[in-house]
Enzyme design. Sequence first.
Site, PDB file in Angstrom:
ATOM      1  N   CYS A  89       0.833  -1.201   0.000  1.00 49.84           N
ATOM      2  CA  CYS A  89       0.000   0.000   0.000  1.00 49.84           C
ATOM      3  C   CYS A  89       0.872   1.258   0.000  1.00 49.84           C
ATOM      4  CB  CYS A  89      -0.996  -0.039   1.156  1.00 49.84           C
ATOM      5  SG  CYS A  89      -2.392   1.090   0.955  1.00 49.84           S
ATOM      6  N   HIS A 215      -3.623  -5.144   0.091  1.00 50.57           N
ATOM      7  CA  HIS A 215      -3.140  -5.680   1.370  1.00 50.57           C
ATOM      8  C   HIS A 215      -3.148  -7.213   1.331  1.00 50.57           C
ATOM      9  CE1 HIS A 215      -2.878  -1.979   3.800  1.00 50.57           C
ATOM     10  NE2 HIS A 215      -3.773  -1.537   2.935  1.00 50.57           N
ATOM     11  N   GLU A 217      -1.629  -9.314   3.112  1.00 53.88           N
ATOM     12  CA  GLU A 217      -1.580  -9.944   4.430  1.00 53.88           C
ATOM     13  C   GLU A 217      -2.963 -10.383   4.901  1.00 53.88           C
ATOM     14  OE1 GLU A 217      -1.790  -5.438   5.351  1.00 53.88           O
ATOM     15  OE2 GLU A 217      -1.057  -6.777   3.770  1.00 53.88           O
TER      16      GLU A 217
END
Length: 249
Positions: A89, A215, A217
Amino acid sequence: IALVGKYVSLPDAYLSICEALTHAGASHGTAVDILWVSAEDVEAKGPDELLKDADGVLVPGGFGVRGVEGKIAAIRWAREHGVPYFGICLGMQLAVVETARSLLGLERAHSTEFDPGTPDPVIDLMPDQQNLDAMGGTMRLGRMECHARPDTLTARLYGTTVFYERHRHRYEVNQAYWQRLEEAGITIAAKSADGQRVEVIERRDHPWFVACQYHPEWLSRPNRPHPLFTGFVGAALSRRMLAVGQPAE
């Protein structure tokens, strides 16, 4: 792995990233030690001493101008030293800023989030975010389709050219600079489904340099580590193994 962030005194702020690194490490049969590096400390002291032991550098997402110049300095250090770099990001946006400043000579290049008066807004507010009164839910949020170039590391890691990732941002790489950034060594490795937004950038002149707007993750699981994290940890592990004289993977 050096995690260069703004909230390193509160590690739970990066819990999803820590877990994703752990998942990726397990897939390679290795533990991942996180070196918590304050971006403000990098601003004050420079990156050399703080990052000298890092096998990889990760700059995560975040908001606000505090520590931004330290993150940019860390990205430049990773690029110039050939250390695997993973940007998420804001970590992607600042990699673009670093390239514009260091390799295109645009000394005041920045994101308009941090410098509204920059003469080179390489990162700018998305057009549909202009003049909004309400915040929060008006961001570019949620699961979006992404299209990777077939000849990229990104496509190889995902094993496909079409994938879906979760987003949370207002700013993006300014289309007016795409061509110049590619001339400076950035590969636009993936775009949005409509081709109007940059989703992933890479550098082909670097051992492992990947940064994404979304993102990843948030999609990593212990039994299904995210491919970008596994690629990053694998590159960092190879660097460590070479440093200690063992064969790389």
